[in-house]
Design an enzyme around this catalytic site. Sequence first.
Site, PDB file in Angstrom:
ATOM      1  N   CYS A   1       0.833  -1.208   0.000  1.00 20.27           N
ATOM      2  CA  CYS A   1       0.000   0.000   0.000  1.00 20.27           C
ATOM      3  C   CYS A   1       0.872   1.263   0.000  1.00 20.27           C
ATOM      4  O   CYS A   1       1.733   1.425   0.861  1.00 20.27           O
ATOM      5  CB  CYS A   1      -0.925   0.017   1.220  1.00 20.27           C
ATOM      6  SG  CYS A   1      -1.938   1.501   1.275  1.00 20.27           S
TER       7      CYS A   1
ATOM      8  N   ASP B   1      -2.161  -3.947 -14.433  1.00 19.47           N
ATOM      9  CA  ASP B   1      -2.589  -3.686 -15.818  1.00 19.47           C
ATOM     10  C   ASP B   1      -3.233  -4.872 -16.531  1.00 19.47           C
ATOM     11  O   ASP B   1      -3.247  -4.901 -17.761  1.00 19.47           O
ATOM     12  CB  ASP B   1      -1.418  -3.156 -16.671  1.00 19.47           C
ATOM     13  CG  ASP B   1      -0.796  -1.896 -16.118  1.00 19.47           C
ATOM     14  OD1 ASP B   1      -1.407  -1.275 -15.226  1.00 19.47           O
ATOM     15  OD2 ASP B   1       0.309  -1.532 -16.568  1.00 19.47           O
TER      16      ASP B   1
HETATM   17  C1  LIG Z   1      -9.104   1.928  -5.131  1.00 18.15           C
HETATM   18  C2  LIG Z   1      -7.943   0.981  -4.873  1.00 18.15           C
HETATM   19  C3  LIG Z   1      -7.781   0.436  -3.622  1.00 18.15           C
HETATM   20  C4  LIG Z   1      -6.730  -0.448  -3.360  1.00 18.15           C
HETATM   21  N1  LIG Z   1      -6.615  -1.020  -2.126  1.00 18.15           N
HETATM   22  C5  LIG Z   1      -5.687  -1.990  -1.913  1.00 18.15           C
HETATM   23  C6  LIG Z   1      -5.659  -2.736  -0.695  1.00 18.15           C
HETATM   24  O1  LIG Z   1      -6.499  -2.540   0.197  1.00 18.15           O
HETATM   25  N2  LIG Z   1      -4.686  -3.675  -0.548  1.00 18.15           N
HETATM   26  C7  LIG Z   1      -3.756  -3.937  -1.532  1.00 18.15           C
HETATM   27  O2  LIG Z   1      -2.907  -4.808  -1.343  1.00 18.15           O
HETATM   28  N3  LIG Z   1      -3.787  -3.262  -2.702  1.00 18.15           N
HETATM   29  C8  LIG Z   1      -4.733  -2.326  -2.926  1.00 18.15           C
HETATM   30  N4  LIG Z   1      -4.803  -1.711  -4.137  1.00 18.15           N
HETATM   31  C9  LIG Z   1      -3.882  -2.121  -5.218  1.00 18.15           C
HETATM   32  C10 LIG Z   1      -4.537  -3.210  -6.088  1.00 18.15           C
HETATM   33  O3  LIG Z   1      -4.800  -4.380  -5.313  1.00 18.15           O
HETATM   34  C11 LIG Z   1      -3.621  -3.588  -7.273  1.00 18.15           C
HETATM   35  O4  LIG Z   1      -2.406  -4.062  -6.763  1.00 18.15           O
HETATM   36  C12 LIG Z   1      -3.351  -2.394  -8.187  1.00 18.15           C
HETATM   37  O5  LIG Z   1      -4.531  -1.673  -8.450  1.00 18.15           O
HETATM   38  C13 LIG Z   1      -2.724  -2.848  -9.517  1.00 18.15           C
HETATM   39  O6  LIG Z   1      -3.566  -3.736 -10.194  1.00 18.15           O
HETATM   40  P1  LIG Z   1      -4.522  -3.268 -11.426  1.00 18.15           P
HETATM   41  O7  LIG Z   1      -3.637  -2.704 -12.494  1.00 18.15           O
HETATM   42  O8  LIG Z   1      -5.227  -4.520 -11.865  1.00 18.15           O
HETATM   43  O9  LIG Z   1      -5.454  -2.233 -10.887  1.00 18.15           O
HETATM   44  C14 LIG Z   1      -5.812  -0.792  -4.402  1.00 18.15           C
HETATM   45  C15 LIG Z   1      -5.982  -0.202  -5.655  1.00 18.15           C
HETATM   46  C16 LIG Z   1      -7.031   0.660  -5.908  1.00 18.15           C
HETATM   47  C17 LIG Z   1      -7.196   1.239  -7.301  1.00 18.15           C
END
Ligand SMILES: Cc1cc2nc3c(=O)[nH]c(=O)nc-3n(C[C@H](O)[C@H](O)[C@H](O)COP(=O)(O)O)c2cc1C
Length: 307
Positions: A98, A196
């Site tokens: 995070c 992504d």
């Molecule tokens: C709104 C939001 C909240 C997130 N909250 C967390 C979380 O609580 N714990 C975590 O490990 N990652 C969190 N992430 C990161 C996502 O789990 C993920 O690693 C990141 O969005 C990249 O993946 P993506 O490209 O598929 O979005 C969050 C991302 C977003 C956009």
Amino acid sequence: MMKIGNVKLKNNLILAPMASVTNLPYRLLCKDAGLRYSEMINLNALSRGNKATEKLCLTCKEEKPVSFQLFGLRTEPIKKAVSMIESKADIIDFNFGCPAHQVVGVGSGAALLKRPEKVGKIISTIVGCTSKPVTAKIRLGYDKNNVVKLCKIIEDAGASAVAVHARTYKQGFSGKANWSALKELDLGIPVIGNGDVTDGRKAKKMLEICDGAMIGRAAIGDPMVFSRILKYLENGSVEKMPGLSEKVGWFLDYYKLALKYDLVNLHTLKQRAQEFTKNLRDSRIIRKELNKIKDVDFMIKYMESLR
Ligand SMILES: Cc1cc2nc3c(=O)[nH]c(=O)nc-3n(C[C@H](O)[C@H](O)[C@H](O)COP(=O)(O)O)c2cc1C
């Protein structure tokens, strides 16, 4: 199909943990994900009996298997926090990724990536107090790619899988996720690739590199992304994106589930309504109308009128 410890997944597509998004109602909407992660749960607050934090730990049998994600820094409250979620979670995950200021500022989340030995200590502490599989969610590193070392430490500490968002902390969410860094991993536990993955073609590519593909932002406002990707993986079919009426239907399903689990509040509902109605011809007008609404009943009536 991927196995995490003794937990067999329905498929290898995984709903990422997302704070303020992946609560129980939303996880239930993402019914075709092979595994769903909770929002991150503050282990300190949980161990102190904070009621709002306890609410993040709601679950039900229809969402099995589910992974509950803890975050924090101190290892002392871990035992208590784990004992409070152990009977509900099929898998216990720990957040090392995070980037939020209030989390990194106190040394937890992605700040822990600077301290690989502490990462190992946290994982082995959790493994030592539960029989449930334990996993870690990390980034490639803090300011540089250190993923091979971090993953080795996590595996040696007894984790049953590791999910890697293929960006460093410093990168935040900018630029392209560096999937080639994931190719360097050679572990005895499953690796879940993240960053992504937005459609069937990208999920297929990710699954050529990693055991699982984790999907975050592409699932916001689109819980059916998992079923569309599964169809693509099965037979290469690319389905049309759903239109307004179908998306409003999802929102109303979300509302019913939020009512059932006593999780209705205007702010979250508004946020969901905005997400479900994004990227449509009338999105701008809908957003303006939603912004004016100050009452849940009125909002539901407005959303119903869009069907
Ligand atoms: C709104 C939001 C909240 C997130 N909250 C967390 C979380 O609580 N714990 C975590 O490990 N990652 C969190 N992430 C990161 C996502 O789990 C993920 O690693 C990141 O969005 C990249 O993946 P993506 O490209 O598929 O979005 C969050 C991302 C977003 C956009």
